[in-house]
Write an enzyme that holds these catalytic residues in place. Sequence first.
Site, PDB file in Angstrom:
ATOM      1  N   CYS A 131      55.421 -92.115  -0.948  1.00 17.58           N
ATOM      2  CA  CYS A 131      54.138 -92.061  -1.647  1.00 17.58           C
ATOM      3  C   CYS A 131      52.978 -92.106  -0.658  1.00 17.58           C
ATOM      4  CB  CYS A 131      54.068 -93.233  -2.636  1.00 17.58           C
ATOM      5  SG  CYS A 131      52.498 -93.336  -3.517  1.00 17.58           S
ATOM      6  N   CYS A 134      50.011 -94.229  -1.764  1.00 21.47           N
ATOM      7  CA  CYS A 134      50.246 -95.672  -1.660  1.00 21.47           C
ATOM      8  C   CYS A 134      50.183 -96.144  -0.203  1.00 21.47           C
ATOM      9  CB  CYS A 134      51.632 -96.043  -2.196  1.00 21.47           C
ATOM     10  SG  CYS A 134      52.015 -95.330  -3.795  1.00 21.47           S
ATOM     11  N   ASP A 135      50.762 -95.383   0.698  1.00 20.13           N
ATOM     12  CA  ASP A 135      51.024 -95.914   2.038  1.00 20.13           C
ATOM     13  C   ASP A 135      50.235 -95.261   3.160  1.00 20.13           C
ATOM     14  OD1 ASP A 135      52.846 -97.622   0.875  1.00 20.13           O
ATOM     15  OD2 ASP A 135      54.530 -96.260   1.142  1.00 20.13           O
TER      16      ASP A 135
HETATM   17  P1  FAD Z   1      59.490 -97.628 -12.779  1.00 12.07           P
HETATM   18  O1  FAD Z   1      58.783 -98.591 -11.919  1.00 12.07           O
HETATM   19  O2  FAD Z   1      60.186 -96.478 -12.161  1.00 12.07           O
HETATM   20  O3  FAD Z   1      60.526 -98.444 -13.668  1.00 12.07           O
HETATM   21  C1  FAD Z   1      61.485 -97.794 -14.453  1.00 12.07           C
HETATM   22  C2  FAD Z   1      62.273 -98.833 -15.201  1.00 12.07           C
HETATM   23  O4  FAD Z   1      63.145 -98.169 -16.114  1.00 12.07           O
HETATM   24  C3  FAD Z   1      63.151 -99.724 -14.336  1.00 12.07           C
HETATM   25  O5  FAD Z   1      62.951-101.056 -14.714  1.00 12.07           O
HETATM   26  C4  FAD Z   1      64.584 -99.310 -14.691  1.00 12.07           C
HETATM   27  O6  FAD Z   1      65.488-100.385 -14.639  1.00 12.07           O
HETATM   28  C5  FAD Z   1      64.385 -98.847 -16.119  1.00 12.07           C
HETATM   29  N1  FAD Z   1      65.410 -97.917 -16.629  1.00 12.07           N
HETATM   30  C6  FAD Z   1      65.747 -96.687 -16.189  1.00 12.07           C
HETATM   31  N2  FAD Z   1      66.776 -96.203 -16.918  1.00 12.07           N
HETATM   32  C7  FAD Z   1      67.070 -97.163 -17.848  1.00 12.07           C
HETATM   33  C8  FAD Z   1      68.016 -97.280 -18.892  1.00 12.07           C
HETATM   34  N3  FAD Z   1      68.915 -96.313 -19.143  1.00 12.07           N
HETATM   35  N4  FAD Z   1      68.037 -98.401 -19.639  1.00 12.07           N
HETATM   36  C9  FAD Z   1      67.129 -99.399 -19.415  1.00 12.07           C
HETATM   37  N5  FAD Z   1      66.207 -99.344 -18.439  1.00 12.07           N
HETATM   38  C10 FAD Z   1      66.189 -98.243 -17.673  1.00 12.07           C
HETATM   39  N6  FAD Z   1      52.338 -97.404  -6.709  1.00 12.07           N
HETATM   40  C11 FAD Z   1      51.127 -97.987  -6.460  1.00 12.07           C
HETATM   41  O7  FAD Z   1      50.265 -97.947  -7.330  1.00 12.07           O
HETATM   42  N7  FAD Z   1      50.892 -98.615  -5.271  1.00 12.07           N
HETATM   43  C12 FAD Z   1      51.812 -98.710  -4.283  1.00 12.07           C
HETATM   44  O8  FAD Z   1      51.547 -99.251  -3.210  1.00 12.07           O
HETATM   45  C13 FAD Z   1      53.098 -98.131  -4.528  1.00 12.07           C
HETATM   46  N8  FAD Z   1      54.069 -98.197  -3.590  1.00 12.07           N
HETATM   47  C14 FAD Z   1      55.286 -97.673  -3.864  1.00 12.07           C
HETATM   48  C15 FAD Z   1      56.299 -97.832  -2.923  1.00 12.07           C
HETATM   49  C16 FAD Z   1      57.570 -97.341  -3.176  1.00 12.07           C
HETATM   50  C17 FAD Z   1      58.663 -97.516  -2.152  1.00 12.07           C
HETATM   51  C18 FAD Z   1      57.825 -96.644  -4.405  1.00 12.07           C
HETATM   52  C19 FAD Z   1      59.202 -96.090  -4.685  1.00 12.07           C
HETATM   53  C20 FAD Z   1      56.827 -96.485  -5.342  1.00 12.07           C
HETATM   54  C21 FAD Z   1      55.548 -96.995  -5.091  1.00 12.07           C
HETATM   55  N9  FAD Z   1      54.519 -96.864  -6.010  1.00 12.07           N
HETATM   56  C22 FAD Z   1      53.305 -97.462  -5.778  1.00 12.07           C
HETATM   57  C23 FAD Z   1      54.700 -96.112  -7.268  1.00 12.07           C
HETATM   58  C24 FAD Z   1      54.989 -97.088  -8.423  1.00 12.07           C
HETATM   59  O9  FAD Z   1      56.062 -97.905  -8.049  1.00 12.07           O
HETATM   60  C25 FAD Z   1      55.327 -96.319  -9.688  1.00 12.07           C
HETATM   61  O10 FAD Z   1      54.269 -95.437 -10.018  1.00 12.07           O
HETATM   62  C26 FAD Z   1      55.546 -97.272 -10.850  1.00 12.07           C
HETATM   63  O11 FAD Z   1      56.545 -98.219 -10.540  1.00 12.07           O
HETATM   64  C27 FAD Z   1      55.949 -96.525 -12.114  1.00 12.07           C
HETATM   65  O12 FAD Z   1      56.167 -97.475 -13.097  1.00 12.07           O
HETATM   66  P2  FAD Z   1      57.061 -97.185 -14.379  1.00 12.07           P
HETATM   67  O13 FAD Z   1      56.972 -98.414 -15.203  1.00 12.07           O
HETATM   68  O14 FAD Z   1      56.687 -95.899 -14.974  1.00 12.07           O
HETATM   69  O15 FAD Z   1      58.556 -96.977 -13.869  1.00 12.07           O
END
Ligand code: FAD
Length: 305
Positions: A131, A134-135
């Site tokens: 990202c 982010c970084d």
């Molecule tokens: P996610 O965080 O992807 O969560 C998905 C959830 O769905 C998980 O809990 C998983 O267990 C669950 N799930 C999936 N399939 C199933 C299933 N079949 N049954 C039940 N549960 C399920 N964003 C920032 O704003 N700032 C940052 O500094 C930043 N740094 C990042 C660093 C890294 C290494 C990464 C990978 C991402 C970063 N991001 C950052 C991006 C940010 O993490 C994502 O935009 C955010 O987490 C998305 O949130 P979400 O709730 O949509 O999904």
Amino acid sequence: MENVIIIGSGPAGLTAAIYTARANLNPLVFEGYQYGGQLMTTTEIENFPGFEEGISGPELMEEMRAQAQRFQARLVQKDVEAINLLQRPFHVTVEGEVHEARTVIFATGANARMLGLEAEKRLLGHGVSTCATCDGFFYTGKEIVMVGGGDSAMEEAIFLTRFATKVSVVHRRDELRASKIMQERAFKNEKIQFIWNSVVEDILGEAKVTGVRLRNVKTNDVTDMPCDGFFLAIGHVPNTTLVQGQLELDAQGYIITQNKNTATSVPGVFAAGDVQDSKYRQAITAAGSGCMAALEVERFLEAEE
Ligand code: FAD
């Protein structure tokens, strides 16, 4: 019969849990294999408002979980195996048990495509990043290697030149997939260099990235290239296998939500976070859409009563 089942426990799912719990809807949350979501895999978060000095990803997510639990959201660390959205009440199957729900919030996120190298996971957050938004800031005055060749890769490479002294884009072919206009912008940028016909074979470094090992696919020559950061920009895969054939998805597999809200093609099913957002992909936008989904669930249930 549940008022609302939330699938996923990243910022989108947990924000939806906080809001629906505070609206007395007694949400049931299936957190899935990665409770806390993608931020559990990262170190410092500097762009989530409210934390002047930044906060670690796992700490932020533990706080969100605790906040949801404070309002009695029921968090279950299990994966949803199947879901039936073609009948009402909706059916959500977990470990063989069927849960019935009046509404569902789908917040299963997306995963960045990786190369499949062992070092990638080990060094994620320690020089390996998926990202740029982010970084990028962490790489001020440093050298970056990136893989990718599409429009968003070019956008990210250009963005990274605000901080890095050099961004080397490694591409396995001798031309890019990106649109002409994005290619031209990248070619014009003096800080970006292209390494054609090459693949990254390994990421070097024990505790942090010190370089990458490249192989030229035409000559098979292997070279080590020093760098401070390695960015992957080869796309994301939304976690939508469960709803294929049930919800309208776009060509990349993201859930299509209606303009300005989180409603999907099935009334009573809402989608929030990265699973419906190929554009912003940030913790704060995921949390924001989790809030929207919760408010839309409230209104949907009220309208039905
Ligand atoms: P996610 O965080 O992807 O969560 C998905 C959830 O769905 C998980 O809990 C998983 O267990 C669950 N799930 C999936 N399939 C199933 C299933 N079949 N049954 C039940 N549960 C399920 N964003 C920032 O704003 N700032 C940052 O500094 C930043 N740094 C990042 C660093 C890294 C290494 C990464 C990978 C991402 C970063 N991001 C950052 C991006 C940010 O993490 C994502 O935009 C955010 O987490 C998305 O949130 P979400 O709730 O949509 O999904």
